[in-house]
Design a protein around this motif. Structure first.
Motif, PDB file in Angstrom:
ATOM      1  N   ALA A   1      10.542   5.403  -7.234  1.00  0.00           N
ATOM      2  CA  ALA A   1      10.588   6.741  -6.661  1.00  0.00           C
ATOM      3  C   ALA A   1      10.370   7.827  -7.709  1.00  0.00           C
ATOM      4  CB  ALA A   1      11.933   6.964  -5.965  1.00  0.00           C
ATOM      5  N   GLY A   2      10.111   7.439  -8.937  1.00  0.00           N
ATOM      6  CA  GLY A   2       9.843   8.416  -9.987  1.00  0.00           C
ATOM      7  C   GLY A   2      11.070   8.857 -10.752  1.00  0.00           C
ATOM      8  N   GLY A   3      12.122   8.057 -10.720  1.00  0.00           N
ATOM      9  CA  GLY A   3      13.335   8.377 -11.454  1.00  0.00           C
ATOM     10  C   GLY A   3      13.611   7.379 -12.554  1.00  0.00           C
ATOM     11  N   GLU A   4      14.683   7.631 -13.297  1.00  0.00           N
ATOM     12  CA  GLU A   4      15.120   6.713 -14.337  1.00  0.00           C
ATOM     13  C   GLU A   4      16.570   6.354 -14.057  1.00  0.00           C
ATOM     14  OE1 GLU A   4      14.865   4.055 -17.129  1.00  0.00           O
ATOM     15  OE2 GLU A   4      13.149   5.347 -16.633  1.00  0.00           O
ATOM     16  N   PRO A   5      16.849   5.101 -13.651  1.00  0.00           N
ATOM     17  CA  PRO A   5      18.211   4.723 -13.295  1.00  0.00           C
ATOM     18  C   PRO A   5      19.133   4.703 -14.512  1.00  0.00           C
ATOM     19  CG  PRO A   5      16.788   2.799 -13.325  1.00  0.00           C
ATOM     20  CD  PRO A   5      15.894   3.988 -13.520  1.00  0.00           C
ATOM     21  N   VAL A   6      20.359   5.127 -14.306  1.00  0.00           N
ATOM     22  CA  VAL A   6      21.352   5.169 -15.378  1.00  0.00           C
ATOM     23  C   VAL A   6      22.546   4.311 -14.970  1.00  0.00           C
ATOM     24  CG1 VAL A   6      22.952   6.644 -16.670  1.00  0.00           C
ATOM     25  CG2 VAL A   6      20.656   7.471 -16.103  1.00  0.00           C
TER      26      VAL A   6
ATOM     27  N   ARG B   1       4.879  13.060 -13.192  1.00  0.00           N
ATOM     28  CA  ARG B   1       6.005  13.971 -13.046  1.00  0.00           C
ATOM     29  C   ARG B   1       7.148  13.525 -13.955  1.00  0.00           C
ATOM     30  NH1 ARG B   1       6.230  17.082  -8.091  1.00  0.00           N
ATOM     31  NH2 ARG B   1       4.242  16.916  -6.984  1.00  0.00           N
ATOM     32  N   PRO B   2       7.983  14.464 -14.417  1.00  0.00           N
ATOM     33  CA  PRO B   2       9.144  14.085 -15.238  1.00  0.00           C
ATOM     34  C   PRO B   2      10.051  13.129 -14.468  1.00  0.00           C
ATOM     35  CG  PRO B   2       8.783  16.456 -15.306  1.00  0.00           C
ATOM     36  CD  PRO B   2       7.872  15.928 -14.236  1.00  0.00           C
ATOM     37  N   ARG B   3      10.496  12.080 -15.130  1.00  0.00           N
ATOM     38  CA  ARG B   3      11.332  11.077 -14.475  1.00  0.00           C
ATOM     39  C   ARG B   3      12.792  11.526 -14.565  1.00  0.00           C
ATOM     40  NH1 ARG B   3       8.286   6.767 -13.278  1.00  0.00           N
ATOM     41  NH2 ARG B   3      10.102   5.467 -12.836  1.00  0.00           N
ATOM     42  N   ARG B   4      13.344  11.953 -13.443  1.00  0.00           N
ATOM     43  CA  ARG B   4      14.717  12.459 -13.418  1.00  0.00           C
ATOM     44  C   ARG B   4      15.708  11.298 -13.515  1.00  0.00           C
ATOM     45  NH1 ARG B   4      15.767  16.299  -8.522  1.00  0.00           N
ATOM     46  NH2 ARG B   4      17.456  17.030  -9.868  1.00  0.00           N
TER      47      ARG B   4
ATOM     48  N   ALA C   1       0.827  -1.207   0.000  1.00  0.00           N
ATOM     49  CA  ALA C   1       0.000   0.000   0.000  1.00  0.00           C
ATOM     50  C   ALA C   1       0.862   1.258   0.000  1.00  0.00           C
ATOM     51  CB  ALA C   1      -0.937  -0.014   1.204  1.00  0.00           C
ATOM     52  N   ARG C   2       1.953   1.241   0.749  1.00  0.00           N
ATOM     53  CA  ARG C   2       2.848   2.403   0.778  1.00  0.00           C
ATOM     54  C   ARG C   2       3.541   2.594  -0.562  1.00  0.00           C
ATOM     55  NH1 ARG C   2       6.570   1.355   5.816  1.00  0.00           N
ATOM     56  NH2 ARG C   2       7.656   3.152   4.914  1.00  0.00           N
ATOM     57  N   LEU C   3       3.924   1.506  -1.214  1.00  0.00           N
ATOM     58  CA  LEU C   3       4.532   1.611  -2.543  1.00  0.00           C
ATOM     59  C   LEU C   3       3.532   2.165  -3.548  1.00  0.00           C
ATOM     60  CD1 LEU C   3       6.511  -1.757  -2.621  1.00  0.00           C
ATOM     61  CD2 LEU C   3       7.494   0.549  -2.563  1.00  0.00           C
ATOM     62  N   ASP C   4       2.293   1.738  -3.447  1.00  0.00           N
ATOM     63  CA  ASP C   4       1.244   2.263  -4.331  1.00  0.00           C
ATOM     64  C   ASP C   4       1.047   3.763  -4.103  1.00  0.00           C
ATOM     65  OD1 ASP C   4       0.833  -0.226  -5.429  1.00  0.00           O
ATOM     66  OD2 ASP C   4      -0.938  -0.687  -4.218  1.00  0.00           O
ATOM     67  N   ALA C   5       1.151   4.197  -2.848  1.00  0.00           N
ATOM     68  CA  ALA C   5       0.980   5.620  -2.535  1.00  0.00           C
ATOM     69  C   ALA C   5       2.100   6.453  -3.157  1.00  0.00           C
ATOM     70  CB  ALA C   5       0.949   5.817  -1.024  1.00  0.00           C
ATOM     71  N   VAL C   6       3.323   5.950  -3.123  1.00  0.00           N
ATOM     72  CA  VAL C   6       4.427   6.668  -3.765  1.00  0.00           C
ATOM     73  C   VAL C   6       4.219   6.723  -5.274  1.00  0.00           C
ATOM     74  CG1 VAL C   6       6.907   6.632  -4.256  1.00  0.00           C
ATOM     75  CG2 VAL C   6       6.093   6.086  -1.959  1.00  0.00           C
ATOM     76  N   ALA C   7       3.825   5.599  -5.850  1.00  0.00           N
ATOM     77  CA  ALA C   7       3.582   5.563  -7.300  1.00  0.00           C
ATOM     78  C   ALA C   7       2.543   6.601  -7.709  1.00  0.00           C
ATOM     79  CB  ALA C   7       3.143   4.163  -7.718  1.00  0.00           C
ATOM     80  N   ALA C   8       1.497   6.721  -6.924  1.00  0.00           N
ATOM     81  CA  ALA C   8       0.460   7.708  -7.234  1.00  0.00           C
ATOM     82  C   ALA C   8       0.990   9.128  -7.076  1.00  0.00           C
ATOM     83  CB  ALA C   8      -0.743   7.485  -6.320  1.00  0.00           C
ATOM     84  N   ALA C   9       1.853   9.353  -6.086  1.00  0.00           N
ATOM     85  CA  ALA C   9       2.360  10.698  -5.824  1.00  0.00           C
ATOM     86  C   ALA C   9       3.286  11.194  -6.922  1.00  0.00           C
ATOM     87  CB  ALA C   9       3.090  10.715  -4.480  1.00  0.00           C
ATOM     88  N   VAL C  10       4.077  10.284  -7.529  1.00  0.00           N
ATOM     89  CA  VAL C  10       5.048  10.711  -8.549  1.00  0.00           C
ATOM     90  C   VAL C  10       4.517  10.524  -9.965  1.00  0.00           C
ATOM     91  CG1 VAL C  10       6.981  10.222  -7.013  1.00  0.00           C
ATOM     92  CG2 VAL C  10       6.235   8.468  -8.636  1.00  0.00           C
ATOM     93  N   ALA C  11       3.334   9.953 -10.104  1.00  0.00           N
ATOM     94  CA  ALA C  11       2.769   9.717 -11.435  1.00  0.00           C
ATOM     95  C   ALA C  11       2.610  11.035 -12.189  1.00  0.00           C
ATOM     96  CB  ALA C  11       1.425   9.013 -11.307  1.00  0.00           C
TER      97      ALA C  11
ATOM     98  N   GLY D   1       8.297  17.828  -2.617  1.00  0.00           N
ATOM     99  CA  GLY D   1       6.894  18.198  -2.483  1.00  0.00           C
ATOM    100  C   GLY D   1       5.918  17.115  -2.882  1.00  0.00           C
ATOM    101  N   ALA D   2       6.395  16.088  -3.560  1.00  0.00           N
ATOM    102  CA  ALA D   2       5.481  15.037  -4.003  1.00  0.00           C
ATOM    103  C   ALA D   2       5.071  14.129  -2.858  1.00  0.00           C
ATOM    104  CB  ALA D   2       6.116  14.215  -5.124  1.00  0.00           C
ATOM    105  N   VAL D   3       5.992  13.895  -1.936  1.00  0.00           N
ATOM    106  CA  VAL D   3       5.722  13.030  -0.784  1.00  0.00           C
ATOM    107  C   VAL D   3       6.207  13.758   0.473  1.00  0.00           C
ATOM    108  CG1 VAL D   3       5.928  10.894  -2.120  1.00  0.00           C
ATOM    109  CG2 VAL D   3       7.952  11.853  -1.003  1.00  0.00           C
ATOM    110  N   PRO D   4       5.751  13.359   1.647  1.00  0.00           N
ATOM    111  CA  PRO D   4       6.211  14.014   2.877  1.00  0.00           C
ATOM    112  C   PRO D   4       7.715  13.866   3.075  1.00  0.00           C
ATOM    113  CG  PRO D   4       4.231  12.713   3.287  1.00  0.00           C
ATOM    114  CD  PRO D   4       4.682  12.369   1.902  1.00  0.00           C
ATOM    115  N   GLU D   5       8.324  14.849   3.713  1.00  0.00           N
ATOM    116  CA  GLU D   5       9.752  14.773   3.992  1.00  0.00           C
ATOM    117  C   GLU D   5      10.029  13.638   4.976  1.00  0.00           C
ATOM    118  OE1 GLU D   5      13.394  17.594   5.710  1.00  0.00           O
ATOM    119  OE2 GLU D   5      11.415  18.456   5.249  1.00  0.00           O
ATOM    120  N   PRO D   6      11.040  12.795   4.688  1.00  0.00           N
ATOM    121  CA  PRO D   6      11.346  11.676   5.588  1.00  0.00           C
ATOM    122  C   PRO D   6      11.887  12.165   6.929  1.00  0.00           C
ATOM    123  CG  PRO D   6      12.409  11.420   3.440  1.00  0.00           C
ATOM    124  CD  PRO D   6      11.905  12.820   3.512  1.00  0.00           C
TER     125      PRO D   6
END
Length: 294
Positions: free
Chosen positions: A193-198, A165-168, A153-163, A280-285
């Motif tokens: 987390a909304g990024g693109e690994p290189v 957005r540009p994938r850095r 559920a927490r992973l789904d919440a992150v996915a929804a929060a970054v959906a 701003g997409a998710v709460p600060e850890p």
């Protein structure tokens, strides 16, 4: 059930399942649940000398691998005296923890008939499967199902929060002297987390990369996540990146807890990385997990 955990991730899983009272042995690296190595016998220690810098650690590890020498010491007498019912170990990386082959050999030597479960995930889904497997072997199937559902559920919440957005683009350095790019599940953490690994190898081992290749990658952010180290060491090692890539944003993260350990807190790592990549997409850890170095 008497559970001996020879892997920090497994100790974390056992604690998250509410089975800490069944732990009868841990390793010198087991730090979650907090203080567990002070409350339980430590049966695995490191063979590496203390006080080495990253370059020296790399040199010692390479020498041990080349000569077939162990990097961990198992206290066989202590394990025999404890006489566990279940031993949790791994075969994923002999650099990261005692391999299960060494455990099997030790059990044969001391005459222990404990059940052995090897935890060897390569993806986040397999980490969640490992939680299920530990729960099943330890008689905590329902607790494992609840924990996996909560993490999903927490992973789904992150996915929804970054959906949307540009994938850095992000390069994750698992070591800095010499530089290593991360493998196994780490590229997936970046994507979640909304990024693109290189430069990472999905499901594979971490690999060396030259600083010239790092500079040529033209990434939008570098994540410094030194294997087995906390946030303070990550910030310190980030200095090597600041000197070589003066214009690239750099993030440091407590890798030992939230990136390289295949336990429930990988989800905390995804949340921390999402905050670093998408402010701003998710709460600060909470403090101590991740820091923007530049």
């Amino acid at each position: 059930m008497r559970i001996a955990s020879l892997l920090p991730a497994a100790t974390e899983i056992v604690g998250a399942l509410g089975l800490e009272d069944q732990l009868v042995a841990v390793t010198f690296e087991c730090d979650h649940p907090v203080g567990i190595r002070d409350r339980r016998p430590v049966v695995v220690d490191t063979a590496l000398p203390p006080g080495l810098d990253p370059g020296a650690i790399d040199a010692v590890v390479r020498d041990c691998v080349a000569r077939g020498l162990p990097m961990y010491e198992l206290d066989r007498d202590a394990l025999a005296a404890i006489d566990p019912d279940l031993i949790l170990t791994q075969d994923l990386c002999r650099v990261c923890a005692l391999p299960s082959g060494a455990v099997d050999e030790a059990l044969a030597t001391i005459g222990c008939s404990a059940d052995v479960l090897s935890i060897d995930p390569h993806t986040v889904a397999e980490v969640l499967d490992a939680i299920t497997a530990v729960g099943r072997r330890a008689g905590a199937t329902a607790a494992a199902a609840r924990l996996v559902a909560e993490l999903d559920a927490r992973l789904d919440a992150v996915a929804a929060a970054v959906a949307g957005r540009p994938r850095r683009s992000a390069l994750v350095l698992e070591w800095t002297d010499p530089p290593f790019v991360a493998g196994h599940w780490v590229p997936e953490l970046i994507r979640r987390a909304g990024g693109e690994p290189v430069g990472c190898v999905d499901g594979g081992r971490s690999t060396t990369i030259g600083w010239d290749e790092v500079a040529a990658a033209a990434v939008e952010v570098v994540v410094v996540a030194p294997c087995g180290f906390g946030l303070g060491a990550a910030v310190e090692q980030a200095g090597a990146v600041l000197d070589r890539l003066p214009a690239v944003p750099v993030v440091a993260i407590d890798s030992a807890s939230y990136v390289v350990r295949a336990g429930p807190r990988l989800v905390d790592g995804v949340e921390a990385l999402a905050w670093a990549l998408h402010p701003g997409a998710v709460p600060e850890p909470p403090p101590g997990r991740v820091a923007r170095v530049r």
